[in-house]
Scaffold this motif. Sequence first.
Motif, PDB file in Angstrom:
ATOM      1  N   VAL A   1      -8.119  -5.936   0.157  1.00 50.84           N
ATOM      2  CA  VAL A   1      -7.581  -5.059  -0.885  1.00 50.84           C
ATOM      3  C   VAL A   1      -6.874  -3.885  -0.197  1.00 50.84           C
ATOM      4  CG1 VAL A   1      -8.113  -3.580  -2.847  1.00 50.84           C
ATOM      5  CG2 VAL A   1      -9.396  -5.706  -2.497  1.00 50.84           C
ATOM      6  N   THR A   2      -5.586  -3.722  -0.491  1.00 52.83           N
ATOM      7  CA  THR A   2      -4.783  -2.695   0.177  1.00 52.83           C
ATOM      8  C   THR A   2      -4.488  -1.495  -0.715  1.00 52.83           C
ATOM      9  OG1 THR A   2      -2.759  -3.854  -0.480  1.00 52.83           O
ATOM     10  CG2 THR A   2      -3.684  -4.378   1.701  1.00 52.83           C
ATOM     11  N   ALA A   3      -4.645  -1.646  -2.016  1.00 53.93           N
ATOM     12  CA  ALA A   3      -4.433  -0.533  -2.955  1.00 53.93           C
ATOM     13  C   ALA A   3      -5.211  -0.831  -4.220  1.00 53.93           C
ATOM     14  CB  ALA A   3      -2.949  -0.352  -3.270  1.00 53.93           C
TER      15      ALA A   3
ATOM     16  N   SER B   1       0.846  -1.189   0.000  1.00 55.54           N
ATOM     17  CA  SER B   1       0.000   0.000   0.000  1.00 55.54           C
ATOM     18  C   SER B   1       0.885   1.244   0.000  1.00 55.54           C
ATOM     19  CB  SER B   1      -0.930   0.014   1.220  1.00 55.54           C
ATOM     20  OG  SER B   1      -0.182   0.054   2.429  1.00 55.54           O
ATOM     21  N   GLY B   2       0.232   2.386  -0.207  1.00 61.88           N
ATOM     22  CA  GLY B   2       0.965   3.641  -0.198  1.00 61.88           C
ATOM     23  C   GLY B   2       1.243   4.160  -1.591  1.00 61.88           C
ATOM     24  N   PRO B   3       1.826   5.365  -1.687  1.00 62.98           N
ATOM     25  CA  PRO B   3       2.062   6.018  -2.979  1.00 62.98           C
ATOM     26  C   PRO B   3       2.909   5.202  -3.947  1.00 62.98           C
ATOM     27  CG  PRO B   3       2.308   7.587  -1.194  1.00 62.98           C
ATOM     28  CD  PRO B   3       2.177   6.247  -0.555  1.00 62.98           C
ATOM     29  N   GLN B   4       3.926   4.512  -3.451  1.00 58.21           N
ATOM     30  CA  GLN B   4       4.771   3.727  -4.353  1.00 58.21           C
ATOM     31  C   GLN B   4       4.005   2.551  -4.950  1.00 58.21           C
ATOM     32  OE1 GLN B   4       8.149   3.184  -1.518  1.00 58.21           O
ATOM     33  NE2 GLN B   4       9.394   3.959  -3.211  1.00 58.21           N
ATOM     34  N   ALA B   5       3.194   1.910  -4.131  1.00 59.67           N
ATOM     35  CA  ALA B   5       2.372   0.804  -4.643  1.00 59.67           C
ATOM     36  C   ALA B   5       1.376   1.314  -5.676  1.00 59.67           C
ATOM     37  CB  ALA B   5       1.635   0.116  -3.490  1.00 59.67           C
ATOM     38  N   GLU B   6       0.767   2.460  -5.412  1.00 59.41           N
ATOM     39  CA  GLU B   6      -0.198   3.023  -6.347  1.00 59.41           C
ATOM     40  C   GLU B   6       0.463   3.421  -7.660  1.00 59.41           C
ATOM     41  OE1 GLU B   6      -1.909   6.141  -4.060  1.00 59.41           O
ATOM     42  OE2 GLU B   6      -3.322   4.814  -3.019  1.00 59.41           O
ATOM     43  N   ALA B   7       1.709   3.905  -7.590  1.00 57.22           N
ATOM     44  CA  ALA B   7       2.430   4.251  -8.812  1.00 57.22           C
ATOM     45  C   ALA B   7       2.673   3.009  -9.665  1.00 57.22           C
ATOM     46  CB  ALA B   7       3.753   4.939  -8.471  1.00 57.22           C
ATOM     47  N   LEU B   8       2.972   1.894  -9.025  1.00 51.80           N
ATOM     48  CA  LEU B   8       3.149   0.645  -9.770  1.00 51.80           C
ATOM     49  C   LEU B   8       1.838   0.224 -10.440  1.00 51.80           C
ATOM     50  CD1 LEU B   8       5.357  -1.352  -7.244  1.00 51.80           C
ATOM     51  CD2 LEU B   8       6.056  -0.573  -9.514  1.00 51.80           C
ATOM     52  N   LEU B   9       0.728   0.373  -9.733  1.00 54.41           N
ATOM     53  CA  LEU B   9      -0.567   0.026 -10.309  1.00 54.41           C
ATOM     54  C   LEU B   9      -0.917   0.928 -11.488  1.00 54.41           C
ATOM     55  CD1 LEU B   9      -2.732  -0.694  -7.130  1.00 54.41           C
ATOM     56  CD2 LEU B   9      -1.558  -2.336  -8.616  1.00 54.41           C
ATOM     57  N   ASP B  10      -0.546   2.209 -11.399  1.00 57.14           N
ATOM     58  CA  ASP B  10      -0.776   3.118 -12.524  1.00 57.14           C
ATOM     59  C   ASP B  10      -0.032   2.644 -13.765  1.00 57.14           C
ATOM     60  OD1 ASP B  10      -2.495   4.869 -11.232  1.00 57.14           O
ATOM     61  OD2 ASP B  10      -0.882   6.164 -10.515  1.00 57.14           O
ATOM     62  N   GLY B  11       1.159   2.100 -13.560  1.00 57.57           N
ATOM     63  CA  GLY B  11       1.902   1.548 -14.693  1.00 57.57           C
ATOM     64  C   GLY B  11       1.188   0.369 -15.315  1.00 57.57           C
ATOM     65  N   ALA B  12       0.572  -0.472 -14.484  1.00 53.29           N
ATOM     66  CA  ALA B  12      -0.179  -1.615 -15.009  1.00 53.29           C
ATOM     67  C   ALA B  12      -1.407  -1.155 -15.786  1.00 53.29           C
ATOM     68  CB  ALA B  12      -0.599  -2.535 -13.863  1.00 53.29           C
ATOM     69  N   LEU B  13      -2.057  -0.084 -15.327  1.00 50.45           N
ATOM     70  CA  LEU B  13      -3.223   0.443 -16.040  1.00 50.45           C
ATOM     71  C   LEU B  13      -2.875   0.872 -17.455  1.00 50.45           C
ATOM     72  CD1 LEU B  13      -5.104   2.707 -13.448  1.00 50.45           C
ATOM     73  CD2 LEU B  13      -5.844   0.496 -14.345  1.00 50.45           C
ATOM     74  N   ALA B  14      -1.640   1.321 -17.639  1.00 54.46           N
ATOM     75  CA  ALA B  14      -1.219   1.835 -18.946  1.00 54.46           C
ATOM     76  C   ALA B  14      -0.759   0.739 -19.899  1.00 54.46           C
ATOM     77  CB  ALA B  14      -0.092   2.852 -18.749  1.00 54.46           C
TER      78      ALA B  14
END
Length: 278
Positions: free
Chosen positions: A104-106, A74-87
């Motif tokens: 679900v943590t992020a 969780s946290g900003p770094q985890a969310e940044a990784l998920l943003d990469g997967a969205l793209a």
Amino acid sequence: MESHAWAIALVLAAASLLCAGCTAPAESGASDDAARLEMLSLLGGMQGAVTGNLTAIDRAAAETAAGLGSTGLSGPQAEALLDGALAADPSVSTAIVVARNGTVTAARPAGTGLVGSNLGEQAVVREVFDRKAPVMSDLFPLAEGGYAATIEYPVFSPDETVIGMVSVAFLPDRLVGGHAEAAVKGTPYAVMVAQSDGRVLYDADPEEIGKETLNESLCADFPEVLETARSFSGNWSGHAAYSFYDTGFGGVVRKEAYWTSVGLHGTEWRLVVIRPLS
């Protein structure tokens, strides 16, 4: 297969797929051999394109899972990784992280409302944690409408303990649609894509997506359809010619189908090209 009844259901599901297809007659003067070569060429091109899209999503999920092992779940770094997967592909709709306890943590995009929910009882989540290996799910309905599938990877801590998983959801009809529409434009052919059990993932008619069964009595007079369906369920590629009702059940028409497959992590999709013979 768990039972004889389930086996019959799979056959009927595949029959439902193969009973559909285009209704326009083949182009006048086009030889059967030329049409078949064109269908096979079309299938080969689609197979490569769809595989490329699936591979891009799979790679993004794997890289996200690897990164989460270092950043935490969780946290900003985890969310940044998920943003990469969205793209990774335009068909991707959501990317989430699930802790080992099922929480679900992020989640991305923001505002999905999934963070804090517990998905531990979902079969695909249990499968990832039990196998400690990636999974591509079957098609499932979305609460907001439509259908999705997921590619999921376990997340390992530095000491190789499974601490969670990443799930990247995508829309198969969107992934396939652009390739299929371009492939058959200006031809008499139709494209359908289905799971190996016959459940429709893509069809030019959106109402067909998600359908998986056919009334057995409808095929009673068409043994070729059931025979073709059995072959479709069990073979990576194949060819069949069969007769069935035209759209609207206005008459019986002869059709021909070629199929090939794509797949990830043990899940297979059948890519089918159908043409009318009469």
